[in-house]
Design a protein around this motif. Structure first.
Motif, mmCIF file in Angstrom:
data_model
loop_
_atom_site.group_PDB
_atom_site.id
_atom_site.type_symbol
_atom_site.label_atom_id
_atom_site.label_comp_id
_atom_site.label_asym_id
_atom_site.label_seq_id
_atom_site.Cartn_x
_atom_site.Cartn_y
_atom_site.Cartn_z
ATOM 1 N N SER A 1 0.812 -1.121 -0.202
ATOM 2 C CA SER A 1 0.127 0.136 0.084
ATOM 3 C C SER A 1 0.911 1.184 0.041
ATOM 4 C CB SER A 1 -0.815 -0.006 1.338
ATOM 5 O OG SER A 1 -1.885 -0.886 1.257
ATOM 6 N N LYS B 1 -7.020 -0.994 -6.762
ATOM 7 C CA LYS B 1 -7.024 -2.122 -6.004
ATOM 8 C C LYS B 1 -8.437 -2.932 -6.362
ATOM 9 C CE LYS B 1 -5.518 -4.406 -1.767
ATOM 10 N NZ LYS B 1 -4.887 -4.477 -0.413
ATOM 11 N N ASN C 1 -10.164 -5.631 -1.856
ATOM 12 C CA ASN C 1 -9.681 -5.295 -0.447
ATOM 13 C C ASN C 1 -10.369 -5.814 0.507
ATOM 14 O OD1 ASN C 1 -7.847 -3.992 1.380
ATOM 15 N ND2 ASN C 1 -8.148 -1.972 0.309
ATOM 16 N N GLN D 1 -6.480 2.927 -0.428
ATOM 17 C CA GLN D 1 -6.692 3.547 -1.755
ATOM 18 C C GLN D 1 -7.132 5.062 -1.715
ATOM 19 O OE1 GLN D 1 -7.734 0.070 -1.396
ATOM 20 N NE2 GLN D 1 -5.644 0.480 -2.200
ATOM 21 N N ASN E 1 -11.476 1.076 -6.111
ATOM 22 C CA ASN E 1 -11.607 -0.240 -5.230
ATOM 23 C C ASN E 1 -12.843 -0.824 -5.265
ATOM 24 O OD1 ASN E 1 -11.708 -0.741 -1.455
ATOM 25 N ND2 ASN E 1 -11.070 -2.324 -3.072
ATOM 26 N N GLU F 1 -2.725 -2.245 -6.910
ATOM 27 C CA GLU F 1 -2.002 -3.109 -5.742
ATOM 28 C C GLU F 1 -2.889 -4.149 -5.349
ATOM 29 O OE1 GLU F 1 -2.298 -2.861 -0.885
ATOM 30 O OE2 GLU F 1 -2.824 -1.052 -1.983
ATOM 31 N N ALA G 1 -3.508 -7.929 -3.587
ATOM 32 C CA ALA G 1 -3.932 -8.388 -1.904
ATOM 33 C C ALA G 1 -3.480 -9.827 -1.556
ATOM 34 C CB ALA G 1 -5.478 -8.451 -2.034
#
Length: 482
Positions: free
Chosen positions: A12, A33, A36, A54, A70, A127, A129
């Motif tokens: 992150s 992302k 999440n 985010q 997100n 990103e 996870a």
């Protein structure tokens, strides 16, 4: 896409720092992302919610928050189930097994959001996870390689040397992935190195030789990371101040939006003490702060199981003050009714009885940015509401604040008991407003010496410079096709 060898390896912050770095270079950069899991959420300008990480990345990129950054947010309510937020809106609650069998259905929505984020952007930083090496979760994956394959984007893999075993983590990920996914990873980086980075030169060469991936660099430990909002409750830290004002926070099991604590944690004049399970609340606390919760009824039972209800009542009898935020505010009332079984079995439970109010949980969720004025001090603040339920009662005639949104007229928020010792509010983020926080702490005799929001901007600038000095930025742009 920045993926990691595991959770909490620093993905992150790497993305946030790169967002600021590339924004400073004049690129239109956006964070993304796909999926999440966090109870630390932010309200977006388009009326939804996304993970706090985010939100920080969007701030770093200097762009408005959007639900599409997100598109799938999982907010754990129990050990086996979570509320599922899709493109900013509550889609229901699912048990882990049910979600696992249905997550592939969400891929079209995720790709739709990705397309919206990409539109008009020069660069999108994605990103991951957890870890792509959890191949038992690969079927229907939308968080790591499943998304990367569907969106056809290159990947850089991040490992955390501070936790140990970084060579095995990176090389092991290479070994366990199928060939097509292994080939999608173009580079690697090592994060959180303490000491002389050159001591790991041989380690970098070994990883590159065993994987064929391009080394992007080794990132030294970033000392200012604690000044930026954490996404995971594992990132909760005691206050770094040693001031005369002690604020005690019972750490409930489903604590939510805990970045409310960050400005208080960083205040030099405040001692913020996080109280864990089976620990008593300190008898010398000036203020007890009940934080937000993703499962108010469940966390009220958890609070009682620790004996904190007795400690809080004794604290008030001694003249100590209490503030509850959102779920913490609901717990302070006489009762919490859940007629529709939103948080579990339908019914009504007794609250702590410290405020003369009652709460009814309702299916509709309030998600709104607000500005307000604290009625006791007259100071303004900004923040957001993110809650289910309506709270009414005699103590609401003494509201904590007057708040308004961009479209609503000002209206009362929260409640204060007749003695003034116990108060509650639905507004998150109000302690980030420097003038309000200073006025609030002044009632305990403490002077505020913190510019919180300015400090976040400074920390992001430092993070960007830190990454520029540590990573091969031109290689990242080359891999991204820039």
């Amino acid at each position: 896409m920045i993926q990691g060898t595991g959770s909490n390896v620093g993905k992150s912050l790497i993305v946030a720092g790169l967002c600021r770095l590339f924004a400073d270079r004049g690129l239109k950069v956006r964070p993304f992302k796909p999926q999440n899991m966090s109870n630390n959420a932010a309200v977006t300008s388009d009326g939804g919610e996304i993970g706090r990480a985010q939100a920080l990345q969007a701030i770093a990129a200097r762009v408005p928050l959007s639900v599409h950054m997100n598109p799938v947010l999982l907010k754990p309510e129990t050990d086996v189930g979570a509320q599922v937020i899709v493109q900013g809106r509550r889609a229901g609650t699912m048990r882990a097994r049910e979600y696992g069998s249905r997550k592939a259905e969400l891929l079209p929505r995720v790709l739709e959001s990705f397309g919206i984020v990409c539109d008009g952007a020069d660069l999108v930083l994605v990103e991951g996870a957890g870890s792509p090496a959890e191949i038992n979760l690969r079927a229907g994956d939308i968080a790591n390689m499943g998304f990367a394959q569907a969106a056809d984007i290159p990947v850089a893999l991040c490992g955390d040397i501070d936790r140990g075993g970084v060579i095995a983590s990176l090389v092991g990920t290479h070994a366990i992935l199928p060939e097509d996914e292994r080939a999608r990873i173009k580079a690697f980086l090592v994060n959180r190195f303490r000491g002389d980075v050159s001591l790991f030169d041989e380690g970098v060469r070994e990883i590159a030789a065993r994987t064929g991936w391009r080394p992007l660099g080794v990132v030294p430990w970033f000392a200012d990371a604690h000044r930026l909002p954490a996404e995971d409750a594992l990132g909760l830290e005691e206050g770094e101040g040693d001031g005369s004002v002690k604020i005690a926070v019972p750490v409930i099991s489903r604590i939510a939006n805990f970045d409310d604590l960050d400005p208080l944690r960083l205040e030099p004049g405040v001692t913020l003490e996080l109280v864990g399970p089976r620990e008593p609340l300190p008898g010398d606390a000036d203020l007890v702060l009940l934080p937000g919760s993703k499962s108010t009824v469940g966390d009220l039972a958890f609070l009682r199981a620790q004996g904190w209800d007795i400690d809080i009542a004794a604290h008030v009898r001694r003249g100590g003050q209490v503030i509850g935020i959102c779920g913490g505010y609901q717990m302070l009332g006489r009762s919490i009714a859940d007629p529709d079984g939103i948080e579990g079995r339908p019914g009504t439970v007794a609250g702590l009885g410290l405020l003369d109010v009652d709460t009814v949980l309702t299916p509709d969720k309030r998600l709104v940015e607000v500005s307000g004025r604290h009625l006791a001090s007259g100071e303004g603040f900004s923040g957001y509401e993110i809650h289910i339920g309506r709270t009414q009662g005699a103590d609401c005639a003494r509201p904590f604040a007057s708040v308004a949104t961009g479209t609503d007229a000002p209206h009362p928020d929260g409640a204060v008991c007749a003695s003034g010792l116990v108060m509650g509010t639905y507004v998150h983020g109000l302690f980030a407003s420097d003038a309000f926080r200073a006025a609030f702490l002044a009632r305990f005799g403490a002077a505020s010496r913190l510019a919180y929001e300015g400090g976040i901007e400074t920390a992001l600038d430092r993070l960007a410079a830190h990454l520029e000095a540590s990573l091969d930025i031109d290689a990242i742009l080359e891999i991204a096709g820039r």
